[in-house]
Design a protein around this motif. Structure first.
Motif, PDB file in Angstrom:
ATOM      1  N   GLU A 152      34.059  -7.222 -88.848  1.00 34.91           N
ATOM      2  CA  GLU A 152      33.311  -7.326 -87.604  1.00 34.91           C
ATOM      3  C   GLU A 152      32.669  -5.973 -87.264  1.00 34.91           C
ATOM      4  O   GLU A 152      33.267  -4.925 -87.500  1.00 34.91           O
ATOM      5  N   ILE A 153      31.489  -6.022 -86.726  1.00 34.56           N
ATOM      6  CA  ILE A 153      30.769  -4.804 -86.354  1.00 34.56           C
ATOM      7  C   ILE A 153      30.585  -4.797 -84.841  1.00 34.56           C
ATOM      8  O   ILE A 153      29.880  -5.652 -84.287  1.00 34.56           O
ATOM      9  N   GLU A 154      31.233  -3.863 -84.161  1.00 32.09           N
ATOM     10  CA  GLU A 154      31.026  -3.658 -82.736  1.00 32.09           C
ATOM     11  C   GLU A 154      30.359  -2.304 -82.534  1.00 32.09           C
ATOM     12  O   GLU A 154      30.741  -1.321 -83.180  1.00 32.09           O
ATOM     13  N   ALA A 178      24.650 -13.655 -70.042  1.00 34.74           N
ATOM     14  CA  ALA A 178      23.261 -13.966 -70.335  1.00 34.74           C
ATOM     15  C   ALA A 178      22.351 -12.846 -69.853  1.00 34.74           C
ATOM     16  O   ALA A 178      21.308 -12.566 -70.464  1.00 34.74           O
ATOM     17  N   ALA A 179      22.758 -12.185 -68.756  1.00 35.07           N
ATOM     18  CA  ALA A 179      21.944 -11.084 -68.238  1.00 35.07           C
ATOM     19  C   ALA A 179      21.824  -9.974 -69.268  1.00 35.07           C
ATOM     20  O   ALA A 179      20.728  -9.447 -69.510  1.00 35.07           O
ATOM     21  N   ARG A 180      22.937  -9.608 -69.898  1.00 30.13           N
ATOM     22  CA  ARG A 180      22.889  -8.534 -70.899  1.00 30.13           C
ATOM     23  C   ARG A 180      22.100  -8.961 -72.129  1.00 30.13           C
ATOM     24  O   ARG A 180      21.341  -8.183 -72.697  1.00 30.13           O
ATOM     25  N   GLN A 181      22.293 -10.209 -72.552  1.00 30.43           N
ATOM     26  CA  GLN A 181      21.545 -10.697 -73.710  1.00 30.43           C
ATOM     27  C   GLN A 181      20.045 -10.662 -73.441  1.00 30.43           C
ATOM     28  O   GLN A 181      19.247 -10.281 -74.307  1.00 30.43           O
ATOM     29  N   GLN A 204      27.373 -14.545 -86.002  1.00 34.07           N
ATOM     30  CA  GLN A 204      27.253 -14.405 -84.550  1.00 34.07           C
ATOM     31  C   GLN A 204      26.685 -13.027 -84.214  1.00 34.07           C
ATOM     32  O   GLN A 204      26.953 -12.054 -84.914  1.00 34.07           O
ATOM     33  N   LEU A 205      25.943 -12.981 -83.115  1.00 36.83           N
ATOM     34  CA  LEU A 205      25.473 -11.724 -82.544  1.00 36.83           C
ATOM     35  C   LEU A 205      25.444 -11.915 -81.031  1.00 36.83           C
ATOM     36  O   LEU A 205      24.711 -12.767 -80.533  1.00 36.83           O
ATOM     37  N   HIS A 206      26.261 -11.139 -80.301  1.00 30.58           N
ATOM     38  CA  HIS A 206      26.376 -11.395 -78.867  1.00 30.58           C
ATOM     39  C   HIS A 206      26.783 -10.132 -78.105  1.00 30.58           C
ATOM     40  O   HIS A 206      27.319  -9.194 -78.691  1.00 30.58           O
ATOM     41  N   PRO A 207      26.527 -10.129 -76.779  1.00 33.43           N
ATOM     42  CA  PRO A 207      27.035  -9.039 -75.949  1.00 33.43           C
ATOM     43  C   PRO A 207      28.555  -9.055 -75.961  1.00 33.43           C
ATOM     44  O   PRO A 207      29.172 -10.124 -75.971  1.00 33.43           O
ATOM     45  N   GLU A 208      29.143  -7.866 -75.952  1.00 33.88           N
ATOM     46  CA  GLU A 208      30.607  -7.766 -75.965  1.00 33.88           C
ATOM     47  C   GLU A 208      31.125  -7.294 -74.606  1.00 33.88           C
ATOM     48  O   GLU A 208      30.441  -7.400 -73.601  1.00 33.88           O
ATOM     49  N   TYR A 209      32.348  -6.751 -74.610  1.00 31.88           N
ATOM     50  CA  TYR A 209      33.062  -6.499 -73.361  1.00 31.88           C
ATOM     51  C   TYR A 209      32.621  -5.225 -72.647  1.00 31.88           C
ATOM     52  O   TYR A 209      32.329  -5.219 -71.454  1.00 31.88           O
ATOM     53  N   ALA A 210      32.602  -4.110 -73.366  1.00 32.41           N
ATOM     54  CA  ALA A 210      32.363  -2.809 -72.737  1.00 32.41           C
ATOM     55  C   ALA A 210      30.893  -2.632 -72.365  1.00 32.41           C
ATOM     56  O   ALA A 210      30.014  -3.304 -72.916  1.00 32.41           O
ATOM     57  N   PRO A 211      30.585  -1.722 -71.441  1.00 32.36           N
ATOM     58  CA  PRO A 211      29.191  -1.482 -71.060  1.00 32.36           C
ATOM     59  C   PRO A 211      28.333  -1.117 -72.269  1.00 32.36           C
ATOM     60  O   PRO A 211      28.681  -0.235 -73.057  1.00 32.36           O
ATOM     61  N   GLY A 212      27.213  -1.824 -72.420  1.00 31.42           N
ATOM     62  CA  GLY A 212      26.301  -1.547 -73.516  1.00 31.42           C
ATOM     63  C   GLY A 212      26.772  -1.998 -74.881  1.00 31.42           C
ATOM     64  O   GLY A 212      26.155  -1.659 -75.892  1.00 31.42           O
ATOM     65  N   GLN A 213      27.837  -2.792 -74.949  1.00 34.67           N
ATOM     66  CA  GLN A 213      28.453  -3.124 -76.236  1.00 34.67           C
ATOM     67  C   GLN A 213      27.979  -4.483 -76.754  1.00 34.67           C
ATOM     68  O   GLN A 213      27.820  -5.437 -75.990  1.00 34.67           O
ATOM     69  N   PHE A 214      27.798  -4.541 -78.098  1.00 35.32           N
ATOM     70  CA  PHE A 214      27.429  -5.780 -78.777  1.00 35.32           C
ATOM     71  C   PHE A 214      28.333  -5.950 -80.001  1.00 35.32           C
ATOM     72  O   PHE A 214      28.973  -5.001 -80.459  1.00 35.32           O
ATOM     73  N   GLU A 215      28.364  -7.169 -80.510  1.00 38.42           N
ATOM     74  CA  GLU A 215      29.161  -7.455 -81.712  1.00 38.42           C
ATOM     75  C   GLU A 215      28.378  -8.359 -82.635  1.00 38.42           C
ATOM     76  O   GLU A 215      27.671  -9.276 -82.197  1.00 38.42           O
ATOM     77  N   LEU A 216      28.540  -8.089 -83.936  1.00 40.02           N
ATOM     78  CA  LEU A 216      27.928  -8.911 -84.969  1.00 40.02           C
ATOM     79  C   LEU A 216      28.974  -9.236 -86.018  1.00 40.02           C
ATOM     80  O   LEU A 216      29.765  -8.380 -86.414  1.00 40.02           O
ATOM     81  N   LEU A 246      16.894   3.463 -78.295  1.00 37.21           N
ATOM     82  CA  LEU A 246      18.328   3.279 -78.099  1.00 37.21           C
ATOM     83  C   LEU A 246      19.091   4.091 -79.132  1.00 37.21           C
ATOM     84  O   LEU A 246      18.587   4.392 -80.219  1.00 37.21           O
ATOM     85  N   ARG A 247      20.313   4.405 -78.795  1.00 38.51           N
ATOM     86  CA  ARG A 247      21.183   5.151 -79.700  1.00 38.51           C
ATOM     87  C   ARG A 247      22.455   4.343 -79.912  1.00 38.51           C
ATOM     88  O   ARG A 247      23.141   3.999 -78.941  1.00 38.51           O
ATOM     89  N   ALA A 248      22.739   4.002 -81.155  1.00 35.07           N
ATOM     90  CA  ALA A 248      23.887   3.157 -81.470  1.00 35.07           C
ATOM     91  C   ALA A 248      25.090   4.014 -81.834  1.00 35.07           C
ATOM     92  O   ALA A 248      24.982   4.927 -82.651  1.00 35.07           O
ATOM     93  N   SER A 249      26.226   3.704 -81.239  1.00 35.11           N
ATOM     94  CA  SER A 249      27.477   4.378 -81.582  1.00 35.11           C
ATOM     95  C   SER A 249      28.479   3.350 -82.088  1.00 35.11           C
ATOM     96  O   SER A 249      28.737   2.338 -81.428  1.00 35.11           O
TER      97      SER A 249
END
Length: 467
Positions: A152-154, A178-181, A204-216, A246-249
């Motif tokens: 998994e990639i977060e 849905a707002a974040r997506q 899957q590709l979706h917004p995750e839990y933490a602020p600014g976080q996504f998961e694939l 954007l800057r991905a961490s």
């Protein structure tokens, strides 16, 4: 699935002609350069690049790079072991043509993972990709077992316009909302388009839990291909993120508090085309082999964290009540246990059932992480180790006496503690071999020393943009 073969000087039969043809195909597609990528012991992806005309020579004789990177830290300092870390010597980076991909997110570039060999054409004992390939091949030779794996990639998105050492979340919407997506709809659509062009099958590709976080998450592959794909996916995310300001961490923690970025490993065992996690007589349809494999994982999980959670920042994430799996326990769909058993939905168990190793983040070298997880599980399989009783709900709620009786331990709470556990684990050290095992210890001790005296906010800041 392509055969798992080591590179040899001059190339395996047919490689040179294939490389020549591929190079010209790449040129016709507008590719000017090729990224040759490997992951070091600290979990940093290091690269060299060659023009498209350099693909055939790279396949034949490799591209030079010092072995010193086996003992680089995330901050580019260098530590030493008995055999690594000196300015002496050279290695050859040999690209794997089966994994070569034109980068949709970086026009003009292609990408390939490499194996590292000596100038004499022998396997470099510090090459993590070679290590994983050998573990996988040994499992099939000795046990008739093959694997399907996924990582998994977060990641957390910050605004590139923020000061270089700060984190400003790129979204304001709630977790999974849905707002974040919608806020980053164009960005995520371009990501999906890039992965489609690169033939990365996204589940899957979706917004995750933490602020600014996504998961694939992606479809399962053989372990070496899964590790390669993890590196490729992150290369793509970085490139597309940059185009959007954007800057991905992928760091385990971008801040000292809150849920961090995980890199959970999913793994299933197969024998003669049959999934050993379904259709068996043991719990939840598992076979005895699947249960023993999980038992081996639980036994080695404290030591495994030195490989799967290798950064001081990892221990800002590995906390109770954050679904990080910080206990030596297992459960069906239990997200607070170190091992989560996934049975799949009715009618799909035979291909969906698998296990998830949760105390893993993306500071981990994916080749080392998968190889050590497999080695730990095979130790349980070889001894027919019994799987302990399942833990339901939150293992942290167990009273101390009950936890001890059920073999439920809290995983290491610091990288130094994890290294102590790793030093005592002969199975993992033997699987890695002395060169890689000593590199793991030296690099982890170096990372610990590098942040000595920093508070938690300082540790998070030190690694925020390293991975």
């Amino acid at each position: 699935m392509p055969p798992l073969v080591d590179p040899v000087p001059g190339g395996n039969p047919g490689d040179l002609a294939r490389a020549h043809a591929l190079a010209h195909e790449l040129s016709a597609q507008g590719v000017r350069g090729i990224v040759l990528a490997f992951v070091d012991t600290a979990g940093i992806c290091r690269v060299k690049t060659v023009p498209w005309q350099g693909l055939q020579p790279a396949v034949a004789w490799g591209v030079g790079m010092s072995p010193v990177f086996d003992t680089f830290l995330a901050n580019d300092s260098i530590v030493r072991t008995d055999v690594l870390g000196s300015p002496d010597g050279d290695l050859r980076l040999v690209p794997d043509l089966d994994r070569l991909v034109v980068l949709a997110g970086q026009p003009g570039w292609a990408w390939a993972p490499v194996d590292r060999v000596t100038q004499e054409g022998e396997r470099h004992p510090g090459c993590s990709r070679t290590f994983l390939r050998r573990v996988v091949a040994d499992a099939e030779d000795r046990h008739g077992i093959t694997f399907k794996a996924g990582i998994e990639i977060e990641w957390t998105l910050g605004r590139a316009a923020a000061p270089a050492d700060e984190f400003a979340p790129a979204t304001s919407g709630p977790a999974y909302s849905a707002a974040r997506q919608t806020e980053l709809s164009d960005y995520t659509a371009d990501l999906l388009a890039a992965f489609e062009k690169q033939e990365v099958a996204v589940a899957q590709l979706h917004p995750e839990y933490a602020p600014g976080q996504f998961e694939l998450s992606t479809d399962a592959l053989d372990p070496v291909a899964a590790a390669d794909q993890s590196v490729l996916v992150r290369q793509t995310i970085r490139a597309v993120s940059q185009k959007y300001g954007l800057r991905a961490s992928f760091a385990p923690a971008v801040a000292e508090r809150g849920v961090g970025n995980g890199g959970h490993l999913h793994l299933s065992l197969w024998r003669r085309g049959v999934n050993l996690h379904a259709g068996g007589d043991a719990r939840y349809g598992m076979t005895a082999a699947a249960e023993s494999f999980i038992a081996g994982l639980l036994a080695h999980l404290p030591a495994l964290t030195a490989v799967t959670a290798p950064s001081p920042a990892s221990y800002l994430r590995l906390r109770p009540a954050q679904w990080a799996g910080v206990y030596t326990a297992w459960g069906r769909e239990t997200r607070e246990t170190g091992i989560r058993v996934v049975t799949g939905t009715t009618g799909h168990q035979s291909h969906e059932a698998n296990l998830e190793v949760k105390p893993v983040d993306l500071a981990a070298n994916p080749y080392l992480a998968l190889g050590c997880v497999i080695a730990a599980g095979l130790d349980g399989l070889a001894s027919a180790a019994p799987l302990p009783e399942e833990v339901t709900d939150d293992p942290g709620r167990l009273v101390p006496d009950e936890a001890v009786a059920r073999g439920v331990r809290r995983l290491p709470t610091s990288l130094a503690h994890a290294v102590d556990e790793f030093r005592e684990d002969e199975v993992l050290r033997t699987a890695l071999g002395p060169v890689l095992a000593d590199a793991v210890v030296a690099v982890r001790e170096g990372e610990t020393a590098a942040v000595a005296g920093l508070d938690e906010a300082g540790v998070a800041a030190a690694y925020r943009w390293k991975y």
